[in-house]
Scaffold this active site. Structure first.
Site, short mmCIF file in Angstrom:
data_model
loop_
_atom_site.label_atom_id
_atom_site.label_comp_id
_atom_site.label_asym_id
_atom_site.label_seq_id
_atom_site.Cartn_x
_atom_site.Cartn_y
_atom_site.Cartn_z
N ASP A 17 0.76 -1.18 0.07
CA ASP A 17 0.18 -0.06 0.01
C ASP A 17 0.90 1.14 0.02
OD1 ASP A 17 -2.34 1.69 -0.05
OD2 ASP A 17 -3.18 0.58 1.81
N ASP A 32 -10.74 1.96 -2.97
CA ASP A 32 -11.66 1.66 -1.48
C ASP A 32 -12.83 1.79 -1.30
OD1 ASP A 32 -9.00 1.19 -0.31
OD2 ASP A 32 -8.86 3.08 0.81
C1 GLA Z 1 -5.45 1.95 2.25
C2 GLA Z 1 -6.08 0.90 1.43
C3 GLA Z 1 -7.15 0.04 2.43
C4 GLA Z 1 -6.58 -0.38 3.51
C5 GLA Z 1 -5.87 0.66 4.32
C6 GLA Z 1 -5.32 0.36 5.38
O1 GLA Z 1 -6.75 2.82 2.53
O2 GLA Z 1 -6.64 1.28 0.22
O3 GLA Z 1 -7.70 -1.36 1.73
O4 GLA Z 1 -5.59 -1.40 3.26
O5 GLA Z 1 -5.04 1.37 3.62
O6 GLA Z 1 -4.79 1.42 6.27
#
Ligand code: GLA
Length: 714
Positions: A463, A533
């Site tokens: 990420d 997300d």
């Molecule tokens: C980002 C990712 C999510 C999750 C969060 C964790 O927003 O896109 O899927 O993994 O971080 O903090």
């Protein structure tokens, strides 16, 4: 032959199955792009390079001609491919032909890549050479270009802009640009705009690719449709700052230039060193946007995706993020794992919160040790449990980041990017680590290598939850400090490349707060993307439609999450949520502890159905039949590689005004073949399904269907 050189005409011809691309030299040794489009039958069909085409002292020769790789200098005012400072503070260059090499001419029959390189040199300083490299992906009607700037002199030079290349389109006035824009929770939205004189710039200046624009473009003559019309399209294989510039001159010439963004960029090129740009891949079709996408999809499955996982079907994922957020611990994750396994999930992924003092987004990033309060016995018991349940285990990391509240930052505050005397701007309470530094690269590689070596981990979600600010590297010589924009990305490629080499079975997922790092560059190292997300199954239809313009469904991870959705509060049936997520690599991300036994049973049925069809979804050809932006009905069709299975996903937004039965016309079938249809007794011919259509009894709000069809063997 796929690549030909015709010495009498000083012409290079790059041919794919249906298209050709021609390059030629004028009498002064300038390299021109002569043609790009539908394949022409004879060598005589291609024009000669002409430098004497200007018409006034303001619109002069080299500024006019469709040069293949113009360096800034002389009378060139359009977007240059190269801007360099040569010895003696000469801030201009002038390139002429030196030599060429057909590295692999090919037969033009197979799925091979054919290669040509043409080397140019500066007319006035012998130290500068530019090697233009072409990869011809014959089968997929695509050509990739990149450039290598070579310093053969004995002094360093400065590169201020080095583009991958230009695609010159045929003369025309009504060009329309299609591009992808977006934001967090609203990535890959399709936009279409008519181009007029001037520039339209798509770019990222933020460090990674960014969700706000995606390094892909499509240009058409103003009237192309999903399955008809001429489209010129392309994408950059790069995950750092990038730009694609569509520039229309007052003389009906359109150039699409692309590569590493030159904003705040400078690269000190030492003597005997070379700088290589990423590849800019592009193609032409006269069969609309759908065909353009399918060409890109096939190409990335064959030539871009990491080789080890390329031919493997993606597993059904469970991810804990929306269920537990930072509140992960051994007992809860084990309980979720049991439920996930019972539904048929194959890969269980623990998301954020398992390491350091990570109880929220304010602390812990950088401290990659297992949190002892949450996992008193380390990760092993959970991994063992997950494996015992028959699933692979995966884990989330965010290696490029540090929270100021972390041991890592307390020990190495200078490991983050910074300008002396300027406080670092925080976003999500974190700073970006300076991956240009060797010690930071080693730290990241080592913690990941240890994690993978000491645990049975099959999957990494990588990420990146903020963009760069204060991009300073004060410890480096001033002339090298602006190299961070490129060095950061190269370091990620290097780290993941090395990890993949050592841990060959580990699948990597590229995530940046959702779809902020979706590009063909990272796809050379990571196997799949987290597109957004936003897990609302209705919003996802538009996000997935945009995503599919450039990227194949196998790389598109989609989770079924809880209803109402946390992003927008929308309530949707479980079947609708599954159908939307089954159009890519299926995952589940809801809190299974709260699902009723009926919901668990539905999940089980849907996952088992997905396993039957995923070969077609992940490896087949995708047809966007009805766009979620065009009406109340969305339809997406997949055809398996062997053309035997056909899937039709249908989504109805809301029944209105007495609309009765709906008819959807399919694509890409064999006219005379008969297809059995799971929702009706009577088989229909391909022609009937395509020209008459399939009738659907679908009513209500947020309704969905999956119709499966099979070709009946004679
Ligand atoms: C980002 C990712 C999510 C999750 C969060 C964790 O927003 O896109 O899927 O993994 O971080 O903090």
């Amino acid at each position: 032959m796929s690549i030909k050189y015709l010495p009498q005409k000083k012409l290079w011809l790059l041919e794919t199955k249906n298209t050709s691309y021609a390059l030629g030299l004028d009498e002064q040794g300038n390299l021109h792009q002569l043609y790009w489009g539908q394949k022409l039958p004879y060598a005589e069909d291609y024009p000669l390079a002409d430098i004497n085409c200007g018409q006034s002292s303001f619109d002069f020769r080299e500024g006019f001609a469709p040069l293949e790789y113009p360096a800034w200098g002389g009378l060139i005012y359009s977007e240059p491919c190269l801007k360099a400072v040569l010895p003696g503070d000469v801030r201009a260059a002038s390139l002429e032909y030196l030599t060429h090499e057909i590295e692999q001419a090919g037969t033009g029959k197979s799925q091979e890549v054919f290669r040509l390189s043409i080397t140019l040199k500066d007319r006035y300083w012998a130290g500068l050479q530019v090697r233009l490299c072409y990869n011809v992906y014959y089968e997929f009607d695509l050509i990739g270009k990149h450039a290598e700037i070579i310093n053969k002199g004995d002094k360093a030079i400065t590169l201020e802009s080095v583009q991958s290349g230009i695609w010159n389109l045929p003369e025309g006035d009504n060009y329309r640009l299609t591009h992808l824009t977006g934001k967090w929770a609203g990535e890959t939205q399709i936009r279409r705009t008519v181009l007029t004189e001037g520039k339209k710039v798509l770019e990222s200046r933020r460090g990674p690719t960014s969700p706000h624009a995606n390094p892909w473009f499509a240009v058409d003559s103003g009237n192309a449709q999903e399955e008809a019309g001429e489209v010129w399209f392309g994408a950059l294989r790069w995950s750092g700052n990038w730009k694609i510039v569509a520039e229309q001159s007052p003389f009906s010439a359109l150039k699409v230039t692309g590569g590493i963004n030159d904003f705040d960029f400078a690269w000190e090129l030492e003597a005997n060193d070379a700088f290589k740009t990423p590849e800019f891949i592009a193609g032409y079709t006269d069969r609309g946007f759908g065909a353009a996408s399918r060409q890109l999809h096939k190409y990335q499955k064959k030539h871009v995706l990491p080789a080890d996982g390329r031919d493997k079907l993606r597993k059904v994922i469970y991810n804990s993020w929306e269920a537990t957020y930072f509140n992960v611990n051994e007992a809860d994750q084990m309980a979720l794992a049991e439920k996930a396994a019972a539904t048929g999930v194959e890969l269980f992924v623990v998301d954020d919160g398992w390491f350091g003092q990570r109880n929220g987004d304010n602390a812990g990033l950088g401290d990659w040790y297992v949190n002892a309060a949450k996992f008193p016995n380390g990760l092993k018991p959970l991994i063992q449990k997950v494996n015992d349940l028959g699933m692979d285990f995966g884990i989330w990391v965010e290696p490029e980041m540090v929270n100021p509240d972390s041991d890592l930052y307390r020990e190495h505050p200078d490991w983050a990017y910074y300008f002396p005397g300027v406080p670092g701007t925080q976003a999500r309470n974190q700073l970006v680590l300076n991956l240009a530094k060797k010690e930071v690269q080693s730290y990241i590689y080592n913690f990941l290598d240890d994690l993978l070596s000491n645990n049975n981990i099959s999957f990494i979600k990588w990420d990146m939850n903020r963009h760069f600010s204060e991009p300073g590297w004060p410890e480096a010589p001033v002339k090298k400090q602006r190299e961070i924009w490129v060095r950061h990305t190269l370091a990620i490629y290097d780290i993941v490349g090395k990890l993949k080499k050592k841990h060959t079975n580990v699948i990597f997922e590229s995530c940046s707060g959702g779809g902020g790092r979706v590009d063909l560059g990272i796809l050379q190292y990571m196997d799949q993307f987290w597109p957004s997300d936003n897990t609302d199954a209705f919003d996802r239809l538009k996000i997935q439609e945009g995503f599919s313009q450039a990227y194949c469904p196998k790389t598109m991870v989609c989770w079924v999450t809880d209803s109402p959705n946390y992003v927008n509060g929308r309530k949707l049936s479980l079947a609708y949520r599954f159908h939307s997520a089954m159009m890519g690599t299926l995952g589940v991300g809801g809190n299974l502890n709260h699902w009723t036994p009926e919901e668990i049973q539905t999940a089980k049925d849907m996952i088992s159905q997905y396993k039957e069809i995923r070969g077609t979804v992940q490896e087949g050809s995708l047809y966007r039949l009805l766009s979620p932006s065009a009406g109340d009905l969305t339809a997406v069709q997949y055809i398996s590689e062997d053309a035997a299975e056909v899937l039709l996903f249908i989504f109805l937004h809301s029944s209105q005004l007495g609309t009765g039965k709906r008819t959807v016309r399919l694509r890409g079938l064999e006219d005379r073949a008969l297809y059995s249809i799971d929702s009706q007794e009577q088989p229909l011919s391909g022609a009937a399904l395509m020209y008459r259509g399939i009738e659907l009894d679908i009513k209500g709000d947020f309704e969905s269907r999956l119709v499966r069809m099979h070709k009946i063997e004679k």
